[in-house]
Enzyme design. Structure first.
Site, PDB file in Angstrom:
ATOM      1  N   LYS A 149       0.579  -1.073   0.140  1.00 37.67           N
ATOM      2  CA  LYS A 149      -0.061   0.276   0.629  1.00 37.67           C
ATOM      3  C   LYS A 149       0.468   1.326   0.002  1.00 37.67           C
ATOM      4  O   LYS A 149       2.283   0.997   0.086  1.00 37.67           O
ATOM      5  CB  LYS A 149      -0.355  -0.225   1.546  1.00 37.67           C
ATOM      6  CG  LYS A 149      -0.284   0.185   2.410  1.00 37.67           C
ATOM      7  CD  LYS A 149      -1.240   0.377   3.969  1.00 37.67           C
ATOM      8  CE  LYS A 149      -0.497   0.667   4.976  1.00 37.67           C
ATOM      9  NZ  LYS A 149      -1.840   0.578   6.194  1.00 37.67           N
TER      10      LYS A 149
ATOM     11  N   ARG B 211     -10.369   1.147  15.413  1.00 38.21           N
ATOM     12  CA  ARG B 211     -10.843   1.330  13.051  1.00 38.21           C
ATOM     13  C   ARG B 211     -11.645   0.805  12.548  1.00 38.21           C
ATOM     14  O   ARG B 211     -12.511   0.517  12.605  1.00 38.21           O
ATOM     15  CB  ARG B 211      -9.635   1.648  12.716  1.00 38.21           C
ATOM     16  CG  ARG B 211      -8.667   2.023  13.730  1.00 38.21           C
ATOM     17  CD  ARG B 211      -6.799   2.626  13.001  1.00 38.21           C
ATOM     18  NE  ARG B 211      -6.540   1.230  11.838  1.00 38.21           N
ATOM     19  CZ  ARG B 211      -5.020   0.551  11.973  1.00 38.21           C
ATOM     20  NH1 ARG B 211      -4.279   2.391  11.612  1.00 38.21           N
ATOM     21  NH2 ARG B 211      -5.081   0.348  10.691  1.00 38.21           N
TER      22      ARG B 211
ATOM     23  N   TYR C 251      14.779  30.109   7.005  1.00 37.43           N
ATOM     24  CA  TYR C 251      14.036  31.067   7.854  1.00 37.43           C
ATOM     25  C   TYR C 251      13.402  31.250   8.859  1.00 37.43           C
ATOM     26  O   TYR C 251      13.761  30.575   9.508  1.00 37.43           O
ATOM     27  CB  TYR C 251      12.818  31.050   7.040  1.00 37.43           C
ATOM     28  CG  TYR C 251      12.032  30.577   5.425  1.00 37.43           C
ATOM     29  CD1 TYR C 251      12.411  32.181   4.999  1.00 37.43           C
ATOM     30  CD2 TYR C 251      11.847  29.626   4.593  1.00 37.43           C
ATOM     31  CE1 TYR C 251      11.833  32.015   3.507  1.00 37.43           C
ATOM     32  CE2 TYR C 251      10.913  29.538   3.226  1.00 37.43           C
ATOM     33  CZ  TYR C 251      11.276  30.384   2.602  1.00 37.43           C
ATOM     34  OH  TYR C 251      11.245  30.619   1.675  1.00 37.43           O
TER      35      TYR C 251
ATOM     36  N   MET D  33      10.977  24.659   1.850  1.00 36.53           N
ATOM     37  CA  MET D  33       9.581  23.775   0.277  1.00 36.53           C
ATOM     38  C   MET D  33      10.866  22.734   0.000  1.00 36.53           C
ATOM     39  O   MET D  33      10.534  21.853  -0.442  1.00 36.53           O
ATOM     40  CB  MET D  33       9.134  24.612   0.189  1.00 36.53           C
ATOM     41  CG  MET D  33       8.076  23.496  -1.220  1.00 36.53           C
ATOM     42  SD  MET D  33       6.861  24.624  -2.021  1.00 36.53           S
ATOM     43  CE  MET D  33       5.813  25.274  -0.442  1.00 36.53           C
TER      44      MET D  33
END
Length: 413
Positions: free
Chosen positions: A38, A136, A270, A318
């Protein structure tokens, strides 16, 4: 041969994956093994990893979504295949027609599986999931009798065949946790009810990766191994990958995009959360959170650059982050290794998980599509002579050179 270096790449060693699958099969001798692919093979590439797992003897593959399972069928896989995360209106007919085992956790899903079977003109292969305590997906014990009764009726009508009864552990990665025995008891009780009602499943299964490695009493007929197949320990507090005889499959690296000297007290990235202690050299690693590098590892993520471990200096941005290499020497184009098996002293995915306050599952799974996957030993051979055989991200075998959309061409390593 012309070579265009890649900005970054994730090298996936399929020989290591095959070795892991064989190791896990030996751990669960007497049970069949499902390799879970998956989430694009936990970020490693579902189709190449599925093929490698089959080559190593995985009798089953597992996916979360039906779309993932159907993609494997479209790629040519014909073996036993199961998917378990369904929502109303899903591609039930297509899954039944493709001979995919579908998981059912409630009456609504059973009704849709039956409808899909009628539309496909063949019986649906259905596995009933019991919620034994994870909370779940899965059918609660107080609803189980109704689901079993309805499933038996559908079997009698010829619209389904119940091929499995299964569940999933909540805390198998914590040996001795009281929920393990409680879930195992609940599973046996719910399984016994189904069998007493006339259901004869082909496979009974509850064991995930940690249970496969540490709880042999949970193996039953089938074990489902996800993260362990990719060489990452599901229980690092209990044992490392090496302790379990596993080898990490993915190595993530990038080329340095800039190397420069800066003065003391220079802010970096940053927010200027990092300032240089003195005159130093900064190296720019051109991957960031858009590539799956966790921003939460700002100031902490480890990278092997110029022969030594460095830590991310300041924030992960990013598309890039910076490391401070002091007075060591590096050049633009040199390799920065974020994680791998650790053979060359590089960090591992587990090291990044600790730096980011998460688990190694997330580290490998989140590596994004901008990072090309380069596959080693895709031909099924665990030893190579001369050039490594690789497979590109689209699934085509090539020798030595691999083209990846959006990143030009690169070579196997």
């Amino acid at each position: 041969m012309n070579e265009t270096p890649m900005r970054a790449r994730a090298v996936v060693d399929l020989a290591a994956l095959r070795a892991n699958v064989r190791t896990l099969r030996a751990r669960a001798a007497g049970a069949e093994l499902m390799t879970v692919v998956k989430a694009d093979g936990y970020g490693h590439g579902a189709v190449p990893c599925a093929r490698a797992a089959r080559q190593a003897g995985a009798g089953w593959l597992g996916t979360a979504t039906p779309q993932e399972a159907l993609a494997l069928r479209a790629a040519g896989d014909t073996g036993r295949l199961m998917c378990w995360l369904w929502t109303p209106g899903g591609p039930w007919r297509e899954a039944v027609a493709a001979d995919i085992d579908v998981s059912v956790s409630g009456l609504w899903a059973l009704r849709e599986a039956v409808a899909g079977a009628r539309a496909a003109g063949r019986a649906a292969r259905v596995q009933l999931k019991a919620d034994t305590g994870l909370g779940r997906n899965g059918c609660q014990p107080h609803d189980w009798a109704d689901l079993v009764t309805a499933a038996r009726k559908a079997e009698a009508d010829g619209t389904i065949k119940v091929t499995g009864i299964w569940s999933h552990f909540a805390c198998a990665d914590e040996p001795g946790h009281p929920s393990i025995e409680a879930q195992l008891t609940a599973y046996r009780t719910m399984l016994g009810h189904a069998e007493a009602a006339g259901i004869a499943p082909e496979v009974r299964h509850i064991a995930n990766s940690p249970a496969t490695l540490t709880l042999p009493q949970t193996h039953f007929d089938l074990v489902r191994t996800g993260i362990a197949s990719y060489g990452i320990s599901p229980s690092p507090e209990v044992g490392t990958s090496a302790d379990f005889g596993l080898r990490p499959v993915m190595t993530l690296s990038a080329q340095l995009a800039q190397v420069k000297r800066v003065p003391a007290e220079h802010g970096v990235s940053y927010g200027h959360h990092y300032h240089t202690a003195g005159p130093t050299t900064l190296a720019l690693v051109p991957v960031g959170y858009a590539d799956g590098i966790p921003r939460a590892a700002s100031g902490a993520g480890p990278v092997l650059v110029a022969g030594a471990w460095r830590r991310v200096a300041g924030r992960v941005a990013m598309d890039q982050f910076v490391v401070d290499i002091g007075d060591d020497v590096a050049a633009v184009g040199d390799e920065a290794v974020l994680f791998g098996p650790g053979d060359r002293g590089e960090p591992t995915a587990e090291d990044w998980a600790q730096a980011a306050g998460t688990i190694a599952y997330e580290i490998v799974t989140r590596i994004g599509a901008r990072v090309p996957r380069v596959y080693l030993h895709a031909d099924g051979a665990d030893h190579t002579e001369g050039a490594d055989r690789t497979e590109d991200a689209g699934g085509a075998d090539v020798l030595s050179e691999v083209s990846v959309a959006g990143e030009g061409a690169g070579t196997s390593s």
